[in-house]
Design an enzyme around this catalytic site. Structure first.
Site, PDB file in Angstrom:
ATOM      1  CG  HIS B  39      -2.528  -1.166   0.869  1.00  0.00           C
ATOM      2  ND1 HIS B  39      -2.157  -1.804   0.865  1.00  0.00           N
ATOM      3  CD2 HIS B  39      -3.494  -0.074   0.895  1.00  0.00           C
ATOM      4  CE1 HIS B  39      -3.506  -1.947   0.766  1.00  0.00           C
ATOM      5  NE2 HIS B  39      -3.973  -1.384   0.484  1.00  0.00           N
ATOM      6  CE  LYS B 104      -7.947 -10.649  11.537  1.00  0.00           C
ATOM      7  NZ  LYS B 104      -7.866 -11.351  12.789  1.00  0.00           N
TER       8      LYS B 104
HETATM    9  S1  SF4 Z   1      -8.472 -16.891  13.333  1.00  0.00           S
HETATM   10 FE1  SF4 Z   1      -7.168 -16.749  14.608  1.00  0.00          FE
HETATM   11  S2  SF4 Z   1      -5.377 -16.974  13.575  1.00  0.00           S
HETATM   12 FE2  SF4 Z   1      -6.488 -16.584  12.347  1.00  0.00          FE
HETATM   13  S3  SF4 Z   1      -6.368 -14.439  11.897  1.00  0.00           S
HETATM   14 FE3  SF4 Z   1      -7.807 -15.053  13.426  1.00  0.00          FE
HETATM   15  S4  SF4 Z   1      -6.695 -14.364  15.206  1.00  0.00           S
HETATM   16 FE4  SF4 Z   1      -5.776 -14.532  13.421  1.00  0.00          FE
END
Ligand code: SF4
Lengths: 282, 186
Positions: B39, B104
């Site tokens: 980025h 996320k």
């Molecule tokens: S599921 Fe757990 S290990 Fe995977 S990205 Fe999310 S916090 Fe990190």
């Protein structure tokens, strides 16, 4: 005195690293299904269903459930009647981690030093090794790969005795509230209470190892765990923080005695992949 | 089940205006991977008035650092990374035509404002469901910044890549609305 050659440990660690990352634990699957039934948000239900589908696909495709395959946390229970021969014990563990992360196509996520250089060590070593001497003549090894997203939401607080059990509950719930969607909820919450500054943190991590379907053996602590879990699931955060009733799958507490002037409390947050696998060498 | 909508890249404002937070989207077409380091370089190019390694108009960027691929596979496990680290760069890219970001966790106000202004959306992939997402990636090739390793820019061909609308073009934010809806005060 029983002799165990450290060379035996290497393939065991290698396989535990791979298995922990590829195969979902049955207790996690059971808990996700349990909460999916009760989940009111359609989006949240879809997300939980995708998590279950992911478990099946990871197994079938022989791929890690999450691309963040974590740092390799290794708990060792070493029987006091065991004599380790054939080389350096810690180096054998690291060699097992090296092989597991290479052969299993797992991501290497360790950097050294942690601030100025931050250079990837390229083989995911060093492992974080916690060895405890116990009675007996066997060697138990648990590998618990830990991702960054969830670990970063953890905290130690030196509380006062006057804060009492209500203070402990509020701290744990507030920690999860402030974490929002970052630790990939639904989370598993490990809580360590007592001991000292550093011991409570380790207790919190060890508390995560209890099977999610097992209740705390002490009914008064089991009641505390139930209440915290219920209140966390009223926060509304939901799977991935998109809203819903399923914010945590379980709250698990371990405690130790502590100094009359202290009440240290640690919260170690784990994500829904909640990985750990054990093996015993006899 | 949440409402399910199929989308094909390149994305347009008209396609995105129909989306609401919480909708499930199955995305097909071409998307580009980029994390922090990439980025930084993309935004430097835009500021210098230079061309990007891909056409940003109607484009989708996925925030991901995949695990190594097995031989014969397009990609290793490939779930989303935390998005707020890309917040300082996202508005500049949207001004250049970027239409969707996949990651996320919640975004900052400046990113939310820029989405409304540019009729763009933020889509949440499921963290930790990294095999499901990898399975919808049919081909992957590095198109820029090979030196960045896992953080290089990859062009991915995806089919029915599952994501959820977290911010729509109307300024709605599921990280606030969803939590408010399901919170029980005690
Ligand atoms: S599921 Fe757990 S290990 Fe995977 S990205 Fe999310 S916090 Fe990190």
């Amino acid at each position: 005195m029983k002799e165990i050659n450290v060379a035996q440990i290497i393939p065991v660690i290698r396989n535990l690293c791979i298995d922990a990352n590829y195969y979902a634990s049955p207790d996690v699957v059971e808990k996700i299904k349990f909460f999916m039934e009760k989940e009111e948000s359609p989006t949240a239900r879809d997300i939980l269903a995708l998590m279950l589908e992911n478990h099946k696909m990871a197994d079938k495709e022989q791929m890690p459930m999450c691309q963040d395959t974590g740092v390799a946390v290794v708990f060792v229970e070493l029987g006091q009647d065991v004599h380790l021969v054939g080389g350096d014990f810690n180096e054998a563990i690291n060699e097992g981690v090296r092989q597991g992360y290479q052969d299993g196509y797992l991501r290497k996520s360790m950097v050294d030093d942690p601030v100025i250089e931050r250079k990837n060590t390229k083989d995911n070593t060093p492992a974080l090794i916690y060895t405890e001497i116990v009675s007996g003549d066997s060697l138990k090894i648990t590998v618990a790969p830990k991702g960054g997203g969830a670990e970063n939401m953890s905290e130690v607080r030196m509380m006062k005795a006057a804060d009492g059990i209500e203070g402990v509950k509020d701290f744990v719930i507030d920690r999860i509230k402030r974490s929002g969607g970052n630790p990939c909820p639904p989370v598993v919450v490990g809580v360590g209470i007592g001991g000292s500054f550093e011991q409570c943190a380790l207790l919190a991590k060890k508390a995560l190892l209890r099977p999610l379907t097992e209740k705390n053996a002490d009914p008064k602590w089991a009641a505390v765990e139930d209440e915290i879990l219920e209140r966390i699931n009223m926060l509304g955060i939901g799977p991935q923080g998109l809203g819903g009733r399923t914010t945590a799958l379980a709250v698990q507490i371990l405690y130790r005695p502590c100094h009359i002037a202290s009440m240290p409390v640690a919260v170690n947050v784990n994500c829904h992949v909640h990985r750990h696998k054990s093996a015993v060498i006899e | 089940m949440a409402k399910e909508i199929k989308l094909q890249t390149p994305l347009t404002s008209e396609m995105l205006e129909k989306l609401n937070v919480g909708d499930k989207v199955l995305l097909s077409g071409t998307i580009y991977t980029a994390r922090d380091a990439a980025h930084k370089r993309l935004v430097e190019l835009l500021k210098a008035g230079k061309e990007l390694p891909f056409d940003p108009v109607g484009a989708v960027i996925y925030y991901v650092g995949p695990a190594p691929a097995r031989p014969g596979k397009a990609i290793g496990s490939a779930g989303p990374t935390t998005s707020y680290r890309m917040d300082p760069y996202a508005p500049v890219l949207m001004d250049a035509g970027l239409k969707a970001m996949i990651g996320k966790g919640p975004r900052g106000q400046a990113v939310l404002d820029s989405m409304v202004k540019n009729k763009a959306v933020y889509l949440a992939a499921v963290g930790g469901a990294a095999v499901v997402t990898a399975q919808s990636v049919k081909a992957a090739k590095i198109i820029a910044y090979d030196d960045l390793g896992a953080e290089a820019i990859r062009e991915l061909k995806v089919v029915d890549f599952p994501v959820f609308v977290a911010n729509d073009t109307k300024g709605n934010d599921i990280f606030k609305l969803g939590v408010e809806k399901y919170r029980i005060d005690n």
